[in-house]
Design a protein around this motif. Structure first.
Motif, mmCIF file in Angstrom:
data_model
loop_
_atom_site.group_PDB
_atom_site.id
_atom_site.type_symbol
_atom_site.label_atom_id
_atom_site.label_comp_id
_atom_site.label_asym_id
_atom_site.label_seq_id
_atom_site.Cartn_x
_atom_site.Cartn_y
_atom_site.Cartn_z
ATOM 1 N N ARG A 30 4.505 3.013 2.750
ATOM 2 C CA ARG A 30 3.971 3.395 1.433
ATOM 3 C C ARG A 30 4.772 2.832 0.268
ATOM 4 N NH1 ARG A 30 3.058 9.605 2.911
ATOM 5 N NH2 ARG A 30 5.280 9.365 3.136
ATOM 6 N N GLN B 216 -1.853 2.348 -2.644
ATOM 7 C CA GLN B 216 -3.168 2.348 -2.012
ATOM 8 C C GLN B 216 -3.146 2.866 -0.573
ATOM 9 O OE1 GLN B 216 -1.169 -0.288 -2.300
ATOM 10 N NE2 GLN B 216 -1.766 -2.016 -1.023
ATOM 11 N N ASP C 296 0.113 -5.893 2.227
ATOM 12 C CA ASP C 296 0.283 -6.658 0.990
ATOM 13 C C ASP C 296 -0.713 -7.817 0.902
ATOM 14 O OD1 ASP C 296 2.362 -4.932 0.345
ATOM 15 O OD2 ASP C 296 3.926 -6.340 0.992
ATOM 16 N N ARG D 87 3.292 0.746 -2.443
ATOM 17 C CA ARG D 87 1.896 0.548 -2.044
ATOM 18 C C ARG D 87 1.107 1.840 -2.278
ATOM 19 N NH1 ARG D 87 4.985 -1.514 2.528
ATOM 20 N NH2 ARG D 87 5.103 -3.772 2.312
ATOM 21 N N ALA E 24 -3.975 -6.423 -0.193
ATOM 22 C CA ALA E 24 -3.938 -6.128 -1.627
ATOM 23 C C ALA E 24 -4.138 -7.403 -2.440
ATOM 24 C CB ALA E 24 -2.620 -5.453 -1.995
#
Length: 171
Positions: free
Chosen positions: A97, A102, A72, A100, A75
């Motif tokens: 996941r 990505q 996080d 998330r 990100a």
């Protein structure tokens, strides 16, 4: 900040598959930030593993949460990354996941014999070859619906990284 966060690759597999080596090489090749998931373990977890005791789901919960916080943070910074993490059970992978998109998983897979030889050759690491049975017992191999890139560990680490880059379309 871009609409979607940059990718984070989780290099996963049982102990001795080369997660740390491959993860560090992959991050270096891509110029991405790298973290070794073992660094997120509490001292109590490391002591437990060093004593030959497998971790429980309760032991792993704060560890997985810490890895999630690291993802996080990347990100929020708009920074891509690579983290090596066993990710043995689907629930652990799902937790990493969750929310998330990505996160991309790469499963390093190899024979028990090859992995045993690798673990036996390691010195100064808390994961002992005797604990490999518990790793394989806990392993829930990724299923097709998880969209995990599976890579054999039979090649050199450099070849494995090249395969990951090529098959993940990161070049």
């Amino acid at each position: 900040m871009p609409d979607s966060p940059p990718p984070v690759i989780v290099v996963m597999g049982v102990a001795g598959t080369g997660k740390t080596t491959v993860g560090a090489l992959l991050a270096g090749k891509l110029g991405w930030r790298y973290a070794e998931a073992d660094e997120f373990h509490s001292a109590a977890n490391v002591a437990k593993m060093a004593a030959g005791q497998p971790l429980t789901d309760d032991d792993r919960a704060p560890w997985l949460a810490a890895i999630g916080r690291w993802i996080d943070e990347l990100a929020a910074e708009g920074t891509p990354g690579v983290v090596s993490c066993s990710g043995l059970r689907r629930q652990y992978r799902d937790q990493l996941r969750e929310g998330r998109p990505q996160v991309r998983l790469v499963f390093l897979d190899g024979s028990r014999e090859l992995i045993t030889r690798r673990l036996a050759a390691r010195h100064g690491h808390f994961m002992r070859v005797e604990m490999l049975d518990s790793q394989f017992a806990a392993l829930e191999p990724p299923q097709p619906d998880e969209d995990v890139l599976e890579v054999s560990i039979a090649a050199t680490p450099e070849q494995i990284v090249d395969e990951i880059v090529l098959r993940s379309r990161l070049h």
